[in-house]
Write a protein that holds these residues in place. Structure first.
Motif, short mmCIF file in Angstrom:
data_model
loop_
_atom_site.label_atom_id
_atom_site.label_comp_id
_atom_site.label_asym_id
_atom_site.label_seq_id
_atom_site.Cartn_x
_atom_site.Cartn_y
_atom_site.Cartn_z
N HIS A 32 0.87 -1.18 0.00
CA HIS A 32 0.00 0.00 0.00
C HIS A 32 0.90 1.23 0.00
O HIS A 32 2.03 1.19 0.48
CB HIS A 32 -0.90 -0.01 1.24
CG HIS A 32 -2.03 0.96 1.16
ND1 HIS A 32 -1.88 2.31 1.46
CD2 HIS A 32 -3.33 0.79 0.81
CE1 HIS A 32 -3.05 2.92 1.30
NE2 HIS A 32 -3.94 2.03 0.91
N ASP A 33 0.39 2.32 -0.56
CA ASP A 33 1.22 3.52 -0.60
C ASP A 33 1.52 4.05 0.80
O ASP A 33 2.54 4.72 1.01
CB ASP A 33 0.57 4.61 -1.47
CG ASP A 33 -0.81 5.02 -0.97
OD1 ASP A 33 -1.34 4.36 -0.05
OD2 ASP A 33 -1.35 6.02 -1.50
N ARG A 34 0.67 3.72 1.80
CA ARG A 34 0.95 4.15 3.18
C ARG A 34 2.14 3.38 3.76
O ARG A 34 2.86 3.91 4.61
CB ARG A 34 -0.28 3.95 4.06
CG ARG A 34 -1.51 4.72 3.63
CD ARG A 34 -1.23 6.20 3.50
NE ARG A 34 -2.39 6.92 2.99
CZ ARG A 34 -2.35 8.11 2.45
NH1 ARG A 34 -1.18 8.73 2.31
NH2 ARG A 34 -3.44 8.70 2.01
N VAL A 35 2.32 2.15 3.32
CA VAL A 35 3.49 1.39 3.75
C VAL A 35 4.75 2.04 3.20
O VAL A 35 5.74 2.23 3.93
CB VAL A 35 3.39 -0.08 3.30
CG1 VAL A 35 4.64 -0.85 3.73
CG2 VAL A 35 2.14 -0.74 3.87
N GLN A 36 4.72 2.38 1.92
CA GLN A 36 5.88 3.06 1.33
C GLN A 36 6.13 4.39 2.04
O GLN A 36 7.27 4.75 2.34
CB GLN A 36 5.65 3.31 -0.16
CG GLN A 36 6.83 3.99 -0.84
CD GLN A 36 6.53 4.41 -2.27
OE1 GLN A 36 5.42 4.21 -2.77
NE2 GLN A 36 7.50 5.01 -2.93
N GLN A 37 5.05 5.13 2.31
CA GLN A 37 5.19 6.42 2.99
C GLN A 37 5.81 6.25 4.37
O GLN A 37 6.66 7.04 4.79
CB GLN A 37 3.82 7.10 3.11
CG GLN A 37 3.86 8.51 3.67
CD GLN A 37 2.47 9.14 3.72
OE1 GLN A 37 1.52 8.64 3.12
NE2 GLN A 37 2.36 10.24 4.44
N ALA A 38 5.39 5.21 5.08
CA ALA A 38 5.93 4.96 6.42
C ALA A 38 7.42 4.61 6.34
O ALA A 38 8.23 5.11 7.14
CB ALA A 38 5.16 3.83 7.08
N ALA A 39 7.78 3.75 5.39
CA ALA A 39 9.19 3.38 5.24
C ALA A 39 10.03 4.58 4.83
O ALA A 39 11.15 4.77 5.33
CB ALA A 39 9.32 2.26 4.20
N TYR A 40 9.48 5.41 3.97
CA TYR A 40 10.20 6.60 3.52
C TYR A 40 10.41 7.58 4.67
O TYR A 40 11.45 8.24 4.77
CB TYR A 40 9.40 7.28 2.39
CG TYR A 40 10.14 8.37 1.66
CD1 TYR A 40 11.15 8.05 0.74
CD2 TYR A 40 9.85 9.71 1.88
CE1 TYR A 40 11.83 9.04 0.06
CE2 TYR A 40 10.53 10.71 1.20
CZ TYR A 40 11.51 10.37 0.29
OH TYR A 40 12.19 11.37 -0.39
N ARG A 81 18.16 10.82 2.60
CA ARG A 81 17.26 10.78 1.44
C ARG A 81 17.93 11.41 0.22
O ARG A 81 17.86 10.87 -0.89
CB ARG A 81 15.97 11.56 1.74
CG ARG A 81 14.98 10.84 2.61
CD ARG A 81 13.76 11.71 2.84
NE ARG A 81 12.98 11.22 3.95
CZ ARG A 81 11.93 11.86 4.46
NH1 ARG A 81 11.56 13.02 3.93
NH2 ARG A 81 11.26 11.36 5.47
N GLY A 82 18.55 12.57 0.42
CA GLY A 82 19.21 13.24 -0.69
C GLY A 82 20.28 12.38 -1.32
O GLY A 82 20.37 12.27 -2.55
N ARG A 83 21.09 11.74 -0.47
CA ARG A 83 22.18 10.88 -0.98
C ARG A 83 21.61 9.69 -1.73
O ARG A 83 22.11 9.31 -2.80
CB ARG A 83 23.06 10.41 0.17
CG ARG A 83 23.94 11.50 0.78
CD ARG A 83 25.07 10.88 1.59
NE ARG A 83 24.55 10.16 2.74
CZ ARG A 83 24.41 10.68 3.96
NH1 ARG A 83 24.75 11.95 4.17
NH2 ARG A 83 23.94 9.96 4.97
N VAL A 84 20.55 9.09 -1.18
CA VAL A 84 19.96 7.90 -1.82
C VAL A 84 19.33 8.27 -3.16
O VAL A 84 19.54 7.59 -4.17
CB VAL A 84 18.91 7.25 -0.89
CG1 VAL A 84 18.18 6.13 -1.63
CG2 VAL A 84 19.58 6.71 0.36
N HIS A 85 18.56 9.35 -3.18
CA HIS A 85 17.93 9.76 -4.44
C HIS A 85 18.98 10.10 -5.49
O HIS A 85 18.80 9.77 -6.68
CB HIS A 85 17.02 10.96 -4.20
CG HIS A 85 15.69 10.60 -3.62
ND1 HIS A 85 14.78 9.80 -4.28
CD2 HIS A 85 15.10 10.92 -2.43
CE1 HIS A 85 13.70 9.65 -3.53
NE2 HIS A 85 13.87 10.32 -2.41
N HIS A 86 20.06 10.73 -5.07
CA HIS A 86 21.12 11.06 -6.03
C HIS A 86 21.74 9.79 -6.60
O HIS A 86 21.99 9.69 -7.80
CB HIS A 86 22.19 11.91 -5.35
CG HIS A 86 23.31 12.29 -6.26
ND1 HIS A 86 24.53 11.63 -6.25
CD2 HIS A 86 23.41 13.22 -7.24
CE1 HIS A 86 25.32 12.17 -7.15
NE2 HIS A 86 24.68 13.12 -7.77
#
Length: 332
Positions: free
Chosen positions: A92-100, A108-113
């Motif tokens: 579910h998108d809420r699971v992804q949101q929680a993990a994020y 986050r910046g380093r991972v996205h890059h």
């Protein structure tokens, strides 16, 4: 909103009950997107695909993620029976949101890059031209990691994404990409990278016009008018401004902008047109068409001169303004 927040908080607490290796993989997977594969996740996590698959075992068992059947056979805690490029999606998108939400802003910046660079390196030129959004989105979320000449490269990628979004009528997204690209340019960009700075500002002016962003349009217009090296480099922002001012009903400004553009293109209009001016231009037109029947124009070769084409585009835009305002310029 409170219910949504409570669900996300509950999911986050449940994820924290998993082992650290599983938590880390879920956090990184959430950065990749709702659907991810073990190969990409392994590269981002600096682990083998087997190690990643093993770490995901508990997440699959607990129902946080679901395997996509065609690329997944079975998982045990070692991941030995998992294909190297098995694909999963969050339940579910809420699971992804929680993990994020469990990953720090800095990480986050380093991972996205890192994800963006990985996608960029694996994409062909054709793929990049056709579908640049996922790559550019990741790289834009990691701009703190972008240094030196890589900023110019990312600015150019934002130009590609902005053009694609504008062509698809995604004007707000286009405007965001183009503004991001401009923000990546240094103070010397107009001297050192004119071929990128100019189209970024021109496209930004056009996107701002379509988004009804008056301040953004005026800002890009002023910069291109001051920094553009040739008349033809400047004319597109004049066209964008005339179109926006016409749409906004600001006919006086549209007239002034259009007349300024025509002056740059070498066409001088009288300040106060009258019947004498009208007769003069009618005689000029008749002289130019002497000896030709109207149907002869159908076989005339197409106009190719960039200056004359620009004049024609601006005049076509101005005719609308003159018609609606009953301006005496409409008869010239």
């Amino acid at each position: 909103q409170n219910v949504t927040d409570n669900v996300v908080d509950l999911m986050a607490r449940n994820i924290r009950e998993l082992g650290e290796a599983t938590q880390r993989c879920l956090r990184l997977a959430a950065c990749i997107g709702n659907v991810f594969d073990t190969s990409t996740l392994a590269t981002v996590a600096s682990q083998s695909a087997q190690e990643v698959a093993g770490a995901l075992h508990d997440a699959v068992v607990r129902g946080f993620i679901l395997p996509l059947a065609e690329t997944y056979r079975s998982v045990d805690s070692s991941g030995a029976a998992t294909q190297a490029r098995a694909r999963f999606r969050f339940a579910h998108d809420r699971v992804q949101q929680a993990a994020y939400g469990l990953i720090s802003e800095t990480e986050r910046g380093r991972v996205h890059h890192r994800i963006g660079r990985l996608l960029l390196e694996s994409a062909t030129n054709a793929e990049l031209e056709k579908h640049p959004f996922a790559i550019v989105n990741h790289l834009n979320m990691g701009t703190a990691e972008v240094l030196g000449t890589a900023k110019i490269e990312l600015a150019e990628l934002n130009l590609v994404a902005g053009r694609q979004a504008k062509a698809a009528a995604l004007y707000d997204a286009a405007h965001t990409y183009l503004k991001t690209g401009i923000g990546l340019l240094g103070d010397s960009a107009w001297e050192a990278h004119y071929d990128i700075a100019l189209p970024l500002h021109v496209e930004s002016a056009q996107a701002a016009s379509l988004c009804n962003d008056r301040a953004g349009l005026q800002g890009s217009f002023d910069i291109v008018r001051a920094k553009g090296r040739t008349v033809l480099d400047k004319i597109p922002v004049y066209e964008a401004k005339v179109a926006a001012e016409t749409r906004w009903g600001d006919f006086r400004s549209a007239t002034a902008t259009g007349l300024e553009a025509m002056s740059l293109l070498g066409v001088r209009y009288p300040k106060k047109p009258n019947a004498l001016h009208r007769h003069y231009y009618v005689l000029r037109a008749r002289f130019a068409l002497r000896g030709r029947a109207p149907e002869d124009l159908l076989d005339h070769r197409p106009m190719t001169d960039p200056l004359h084409l620009a004049q024609a585009r601006v005049v076509r835009a101005m005719i609308v303004v003159f018609f609606w305002t009953g301006s005496p310029y409409r008869t010239l």
